[in-house]
Design a protein around this motif. Structure first.
Motif, PDB file in Angstrom:
ATOM      1  N   ALA A  83     -49.268 -79.103 -20.260  1.00 38.40           N
ATOM      2  CA  ALA A  83     -50.512 -78.654 -20.887  1.00 38.40           C
ATOM      3  C   ALA A  83     -51.722 -79.059 -20.062  1.00 38.40           C
ATOM      4  CB  ALA A  83     -50.626 -79.224 -22.304  1.00 38.40           C
ATOM      5  N   VAL A  84     -51.680 -80.274 -19.491  1.00 39.13           N
ATOM      6  CA  VAL A  84     -52.778 -80.740 -18.633  1.00 39.13           C
ATOM      7  C   VAL A  84     -52.910 -79.838 -17.423  1.00 39.13           C
ATOM      8  CG1 VAL A  84     -53.623 -82.636 -17.198  1.00 39.13           C
ATOM      9  CG2 VAL A  84     -52.558 -83.132 -19.393  1.00 39.13           C
ATOM     10  N   VAL A  85     -51.776 -79.479 -16.818  1.00 36.18           N
ATOM     11  CA  VAL A  85     -51.785 -78.599 -15.645  1.00 36.18           C
ATOM     12  C   VAL A  85     -52.354 -77.235 -16.010  1.00 36.18           C
ATOM     13  CG1 VAL A  85     -50.340 -77.419 -13.946  1.00 36.18           C
ATOM     14  CG2 VAL A  85     -49.843 -79.783 -14.570  1.00 36.18           C
ATOM     15  N   ILE A  86     -51.966 -76.716 -17.182  1.00 38.69           N
ATOM     16  CA  ILE A  86     -52.465 -75.409 -17.630  1.00 38.69           C
ATOM     17  C   ILE A  86     -53.978 -75.430 -17.773  1.00 38.69           C
ATOM     18  CG2 ILE A  86     -52.507 -73.787 -19.573  1.00 38.69           C
ATOM     19  CD1 ILE A  86     -49.566 -74.497 -20.073  1.00 38.69           C
ATOM     20  N   VAL A  87     -54.511 -76.480 -18.414  1.00 38.62           N
ATOM     21  CA  VAL A  87     -55.954 -76.599 -18.618  1.00 38.62           C
ATOM     22  C   VAL A  87     -56.683 -76.682 -17.285  1.00 38.62           C
ATOM     23  CG1 VAL A  87     -57.789 -78.111 -19.454  1.00 38.62           C
ATOM     24  CG2 VAL A  87     -55.831 -77.619 -20.901  1.00 38.62           C
ATOM     25  N   GLN A  88     -56.184 -77.483 -16.360  1.00 36.29           N
ATOM     26  CA  GLN A  88     -56.858 -77.670 -15.076  1.00 36.29           C
ATOM     27  C   GLN A  88     -56.815 -76.405 -14.231  1.00 36.29           C
ATOM     28  OE1 GLN A  88     -58.753 -80.110 -14.658  1.00 36.29           O
ATOM     29  NE2 GLN A  88     -58.041 -81.183 -16.471  1.00 36.29           N
ATOM     30  N   GLU A  89     -55.701 -75.659 -14.287  1.00 35.00           N
ATOM     31  CA  GLU A  89     -55.626 -74.396 -13.564  1.00 35.00           C
ATOM     32  C   GLU A  89     -56.618 -73.399 -14.133  1.00 35.00           C
ATOM     33  OE1 GLU A  89     -51.622 -73.007 -13.533  1.00 35.00           O
ATOM     34  OE2 GLU A  89     -51.067 -74.248 -11.813  1.00 35.00           O
ATOM     35  N   SER A  90     -56.835 -73.488 -15.448  1.00 38.22           N
ATOM     36  CA  SER A  90     -57.817 -72.625 -16.094  1.00 38.22           C
ATOM     37  C   SER A  90     -59.211 -72.910 -15.560  1.00 38.22           C
ATOM     38  CB  SER A  90     -57.775 -72.839 -17.609  1.00 38.22           C
ATOM     39  OG  SER A  90     -58.793 -72.119 -18.258  1.00 38.22           O
ATOM     40  N   LYS A  91     -59.550 -74.198 -15.425  1.00 38.66           N
ATOM     41  CA  LYS A  91     -60.854 -74.585 -14.898  1.00 38.66           C
ATOM     42  C   LYS A  91     -61.014 -74.133 -13.456  1.00 38.66           C
ATOM     43  CE  LYS A  91     -61.510 -78.708 -17.764  1.00 38.66           C
ATOM     44  NZ  LYS A  91     -61.641 -80.191 -17.751  1.00 38.66           N
ATOM     45  N   GLN A  92     -59.912 -74.270 -12.677  1.00 42.62           N
ATOM     46  CA  GLN A  92     -59.967 -73.905 -11.265  1.00 42.62           C
ATOM     47  C   GLN A  92     -60.241 -72.413 -11.117  1.00 42.62           C
ATOM     48  OE1 GLN A  92     -56.330 -74.687  -9.078  1.00 42.62           O
ATOM     49  NE2 GLN A  92     -57.489 -75.252  -7.279  1.00 42.62           N
ATOM     50  N   LYS A  93     -59.559 -71.595 -11.915  1.00 44.38           N
ATOM     51  CA  LYS A  93     -59.775 -70.145 -11.848  1.00 44.38           C
ATOM     52  C   LYS A  93     -61.182 -69.775 -12.284  1.00 44.38           C
ATOM     53  CE  LYS A  93     -55.011 -68.539 -12.335  1.00 44.38           C
ATOM     54  NZ  LYS A  93     -54.082 -67.688 -13.110  1.00 44.38           N
ATOM     55  N   ALA A  94     -61.681 -70.457 -13.315  1.00 39.88           N
ATOM     56  CA  ALA A  94     -63.038 -70.188 -13.795  1.00 39.88           C
ATOM     57  C   ALA A  94     -64.066 -70.494 -12.711  1.00 39.88           C
ATOM     58  CB  ALA A  94     -63.327 -71.017 -15.043  1.00 39.88           C
ATOM     59  N   ASN A  95     -63.851 -71.611 -11.998  1.00 43.67           N
ATOM     60  CA  ASN A  95     -64.771 -71.978 -10.918  1.00 43.67           C
ATOM     61  C   ASN A  95     -64.755 -70.950  -9.801  1.00 43.67           C
ATOM     62  OD1 ASN A  95     -65.525 -74.312 -12.217  1.00 43.67           O
ATOM     63  ND2 ASN A  95     -63.994 -75.592 -11.205  1.00 43.67           N
TER      64      ASN A  95
ATOM     65  N   ALA B 118     -57.267 -67.671 -23.663  1.00 41.55           N
ATOM     66  CA  ALA B 118     -55.872 -67.689 -24.106  1.00 41.55           C
ATOM     67  C   ALA B 118     -55.111 -68.825 -23.425  1.00 41.55           C
ATOM     68  CB  ALA B 118     -55.218 -66.340 -23.787  1.00 41.55           C
ATOM     69  N   ARG B 119     -55.439 -69.097 -22.164  1.00 39.43           N
ATOM     70  CA  ARG B 119     -54.777 -70.175 -21.428  1.00 39.43           C
ATOM     71  C   ARG B 119     -55.102 -71.541 -22.063  1.00 39.43           C
ATOM     72  NH1 ARG B 119     -52.664 -71.231 -16.246  1.00 39.43           N
ATOM     73  NH2 ARG B 119     -52.868 -69.035 -15.678  1.00 39.43           N
ATOM     74  N   LYS B 120     -56.353 -71.728 -22.459  1.00 39.61           N
ATOM     75  CA  LYS B 120     -56.746 -72.998 -23.078  1.00 39.61           C
ATOM     76  C   LYS B 120     -56.090 -73.164 -24.447  1.00 39.61           C
ATOM     77  CE  LYS B 120     -61.238 -73.466 -20.768  1.00 39.61           C
ATOM     78  NZ  LYS B 120     -62.707 -73.491 -20.941  1.00 39.61           N
ATOM     79  N   ILE B 121     -56.038 -72.066 -25.203  1.00 37.20           N
ATOM     80  CA  ILE B 121     -55.402 -72.120 -26.516  1.00 37.20           C
ATOM     81  C   ILE B 121     -53.916 -72.453 -26.378  1.00 37.20           C
ATOM     82  CG2 ILE B 121     -54.733 -70.750 -28.542  1.00 37.20           C
ATOM     83  CD1 ILE B 121     -57.363 -69.216 -28.212  1.00 37.20           C
ATOM     84  N   SER B 122     -53.279 -71.840 -25.378  1.00 41.10           N
ATOM     85  CA  SER B 122     -51.856 -72.127 -25.158  1.00 41.10           C
ATOM     86  C   SER B 122     -51.658 -73.591 -24.769  1.00 41.10           C
ATOM     87  CB  SER B 122     -51.291 -71.208 -24.076  1.00 41.10           C
ATOM     88  OG  SER B 122     -51.900 -71.447 -22.819  1.00 41.10           O
ATOM     89  N   ALA B 123     -52.601 -74.145 -23.985  1.00 37.88           N
ATOM     90  CA  ALA B 123     -52.519 -75.560 -23.593  1.00 37.88           C
ATOM     91  C   ALA B 123     -52.630 -76.463 -24.816  1.00 37.88           C
ATOM     92  CB  ALA B 123     -53.615 -75.889 -22.580  1.00 37.88           C
ATOM     93  N   LEU B 124     -53.522 -76.103 -25.756  1.00 43.46           N
ATOM     94  CA  LEU B 124     -53.669 -76.882 -26.987  1.00 43.46           C
ATOM     95  C   LEU B 124     -52.385 -76.860 -27.803  1.00 43.46           C
ATOM     96  CD1 LEU B 124     -57.264 -75.792 -28.120  1.00 43.46           C
ATOM     97  CD2 LEU B 124     -56.586 -78.020 -27.215  1.00 43.46           C
ATOM     98  N   VAL B 125     -51.766 -75.676 -27.898  1.00 44.11           N
ATOM     99  CA  VAL B 125     -50.520 -75.542 -28.658  1.00 44.11           C
ATOM    100  C   VAL B 125     -49.409 -76.354 -28.008  1.00 44.11           C
ATOM    101  CG1 VAL B 125     -48.722 -73.932 -29.387  1.00 44.11           C
ATOM    102  CG2 VAL B 125     -51.126 -73.272 -29.572  1.00 44.11           C
ATOM    103  N   VAL B 126     -49.304 -76.252 -26.675  1.00 49.67           N
ATOM    104  CA  VAL B 126     -48.269 -77.000 -25.946  1.00 49.67           C
ATOM    105  C   VAL B 126     -48.476 -78.505 -26.122  1.00 49.67           C
ATOM    106  CG1 VAL B 126     -47.353 -77.540 -23.646  1.00 49.67           C
ATOM    107  CG2 VAL B 126     -47.842 -75.171 -24.264  1.00 49.67           C
ATOM    108  N   THR B 127     -49.747 -78.958 -26.088  1.00 55.24           N
ATOM    109  CA  THR B 127     -50.048 -80.371 -26.305  1.00 55.24           C
ATOM    110  C   THR B 127     -49.593 -80.818 -27.691  1.00 55.24           C
ATOM    111  OG1 THR B 127     -51.976 -80.311 -24.846  1.00 55.24           O
ATOM    112  CG2 THR B 127     -51.891 -82.099 -26.446  1.00 55.24           C
ATOM    113  N   PHE B 128     -49.918 -80.032 -28.701  1.00 51.70           N
ATOM    114  CA  PHE B 128     -49.552 -80.367 -30.086  1.00 51.70           C
ATOM    115  C   PHE B 128     -48.037 -80.449 -30.245  1.00 51.70           C
ATOM    116  CE2 PHE B 128     -48.321 -78.870 -34.338  1.00 51.70           C
ATOM    117  CZ  PHE B 128     -48.920 -79.844 -35.118  1.00 51.70           C
TER     118      PHE B 128
END
Length: 304
Positions: free
Chosen positions: A282-294, A123-133
């Motif tokens: 949106a970039v920050v959202i995506v990177q925070e998503s990766k950080q949490k996944a790691n 959901a975080r990645k999808i929201s980042a895509l929407v915010v980017t668009f």
């Protein structure tokens, strides 16, 4: 090197990437074409990087011929087309707009990672895509008044730069499994230089090279905005997480916008600046998503 120095290195690298538009614009004013500028950047960056790696650790210059396919991807498919799209977008639109459209790259990485590596589309990645668009819609002028501020061609070039820059992460992911990041960077620009130079017509620009300003811009483009930031970014990454580094690197479009405003007097409206903030968010959202996944992956490994 301590943590604060690593953060400083990342910040300086991003800032140096942010001033690239100044060198490109001055080279256009002198008379160079986008393809020639791409060739000049690739050639000069390759030269500086080879010299650096040769003096630092020449063993890093050794690769297997069979692995050239990785650098065809990073150097030709990614860097050549990314640079051409970015430099053409700067010429067609502005430094600020081209820079922020480049930052759609993380959104493309999310899409490619889902398609190629089956990474979860959260959901975080999808929201980042929407915010980017939505952010890009404000930047190019579709929102809020539906009056386009830039041409469709400029918009496509900007998105193209983000697309091909994203492909660098995809191809680089395979190359980095076998080689040091410096090796990947060096051969990326070597392959880019070999690929673009024969088609750039750079040899036709001989008279332009008699201009001292041209050489200042070429050195600035190849060393200060390419080789040096790549070296600093690589050093910084050795001490901090890549997700944190990527977030710090979002100052790049901010610096680019300041360059456009202060040096070339580019003007954006309030809605466009709002769009820039949204894309960076949106970039920050995506990177925070990766950080949490790691972190979750690390916790699961410790508990198993």
């Amino acid at each position: 090197m301590d943590h604060k120095v690593a953060l400083l290195f990342i910040g300086v690298a991003a800032s140096l990437w942010g001033i690239i538009g100044a060198f490109v614009t001055y080279l256009y004013e002198i008379g160079f074409t986008p393809a020639q500028v791409v060739a000049l950047r690739s050639l000069s960056a390759a030269l500086f990087l080879v010299l650096y790696v040769f003096t630092k650790n020449r063993q890093l210059l050794k690769i297997k011929v069979s692995d050239s396919k990785y650098f065809v991807g990073t150097g030709i498919i990614s860097i050549v087309f990314f640079n051409w799209c970015l430099f053409s977008a700067i010429e067609e639109t502005s430094i600020s707009v081209a820079s922020i459209l480049l930052y759609t790259a993380p959104a493309f990485v999310v899409i490619f990672s889902r398609l190629l590596f089956k990474e979860a589309l959260t959901a975080r990645k999808i929201s980042a895509l929407v915010v980017t668009f939505v952010g890009c819609s404000f930047v190019i002028g579709i929102l809020p008044s539906m009056n386009e501020a830039i041409s469709l061609y400029g918009f496509i070039l900007g998105l193209g730069s983000g697309l091909f820059y994203a492909l660098y992460s995809i191809f680089g992911k395979f190359a980095l499994q076998k080689y040091d990041s410096l090796t990947v960077t060096v051969y990326t620009f070597l392959f880019a230089a070999v690929a673009i130079t024969p088609f750039s017509g750079v040899w036709l620009a001989g008279p332009l090279l008699l201009n001292i300003k041209a050489w200042i811009c070429i050195i600035g483009l190849g060393f200060f905005s390419t080789a040096l930031p790549f070296i600093l970014y690589t050093k910084g990454l050795s001490k901090i997480e890549s997700s944190q580094a990527s977030i710090i690197a979002t100052i790049e479009p901010v610096v680019a916008s300041l360059v456009g405003l202060l040096i070339f007097h580019e003007r954006l409206n309030a809605w466009q600046y709002f769009g820039i903030v949204m894309v960076i968010l949106a970039v920050v959202i995506v990177q925070e998503s990766k950080q949490k996944a790691n972190k979750q992956t690390l916790i699961s490994k410790k508990s198993s």
